[in-house]
Design a protein around this motif. Structure first.
Motif, short mmCIF file in Angstrom:
data_model
loop_
_atom_site.label_atom_id
_atom_site.label_comp_id
_atom_site.label_asym_id
_atom_site.label_seq_id
_atom_site.Cartn_x
_atom_site.Cartn_y
_atom_site.Cartn_z
N ILE A 1 71.84 44.23 42.63
CA ILE A 1 70.94 43.50 41.82
C ILE A 1 69.96 44.53 41.15
CG2 ILE A 1 68.97 42.01 41.88
CD1 ILE A 1 70.37 40.45 43.90
N VAL B 1 72.58 40.66 37.87
CA VAL B 1 73.56 40.67 39.14
C VAL B 1 74.84 41.38 38.54
CG1 VAL B 1 74.58 39.50 40.75
CG2 VAL B 1 72.16 38.68 39.83
N LYS C 1 69.34 32.71 44.96
CA LYS C 1 70.29 31.72 45.78
C LYS C 1 69.55 30.63 45.80
CE LYS C 1 72.58 34.00 49.54
NZ LYS C 1 72.75 34.55 50.90
N PHE D 1 76.16 35.78 46.35
CA PHE D 1 75.73 36.98 45.78
C PHE D 1 75.45 37.97 46.89
CE2 PHE D 1 74.36 33.54 42.88
CZ PHE D 1 74.67 34.13 41.72
N LYS E 1 67.80 38.64 45.56
CA LYS E 1 68.99 37.51 46.15
C LYS E 1 68.52 36.42 46.56
CE LYS E 1 72.21 41.56 47.16
NZ LYS E 1 72.90 42.10 48.35
#
Length: 144
Positions: free
Chosen positions: A117, A126, A27, A112, A23
């Motif tokens: 994931i 995702v 990001k 997210f 994640k």
């Protein structure tokens, strides 16, 4: 029995830690994109739409190639819709539409947080559940 539970806890903890790591990487990747081009498929009921997405200078262009030829240009919570076949232009607010997903993807750093994931060899999937106009949709994004 306690030993099995301990190993299961360690295994689950390592999966959660790996997901958080993915994640963070995703990001960071999204937040640092200055330009982007990708292909997408959208499946709704029995209809499959195919298209391309472009991102540059805080402007997002979504081009549907099949079954109809549509272009959406998104910027600052405004959307221009152009139907190439009908030569028709419309403008609208993307709130409560699927266009808001594209805006959130590139502009919302928390997008997210609630996603699932799953890492595989060579790619990460995702999966996020989103509600648009009181209807549940599943969004899947594949990162290679």
């Amino acid at each position: 029995m306690k030993l099995i539970i301990f190993f299961l806890f360690i295994f689950i903890s390592s999966i959660a830690e790996a997901n958080e790591n993915h994640k963070k990487k995703i990001k960071d990747y999204i937040e640092n994109i200055s330009s982007f081009h990708g292909k997408f498929y959208q499946v709704e009921s029995a209809q499959i739409s195919k298209g391309e997405i472009y991102f540059s200078n805080d402007r997002l262009r979504v081009e549907y190639l099949t079954p109809t030829n549509l272009i959406f240009v998104l910027k600052n919570n405004k959307v221009m819709y152009y139907n190439k076949d009908l030569e028709e232009v419309q403008y609208f607010n993307p709130k409560d539409t699927s266009a808001n997903l594209f805006i959130s993807l590139f502009n919302n750093s928390d997008f997210f947080n609630e996603a699932e994931i799953k890492a595989s060899t060579g790619y990460v999937v995702v999966k996020k559940y989103v509600i648009i106009k009181d209807e549940l949709h599943i969004l899947k994004i594949y990162f290679e």
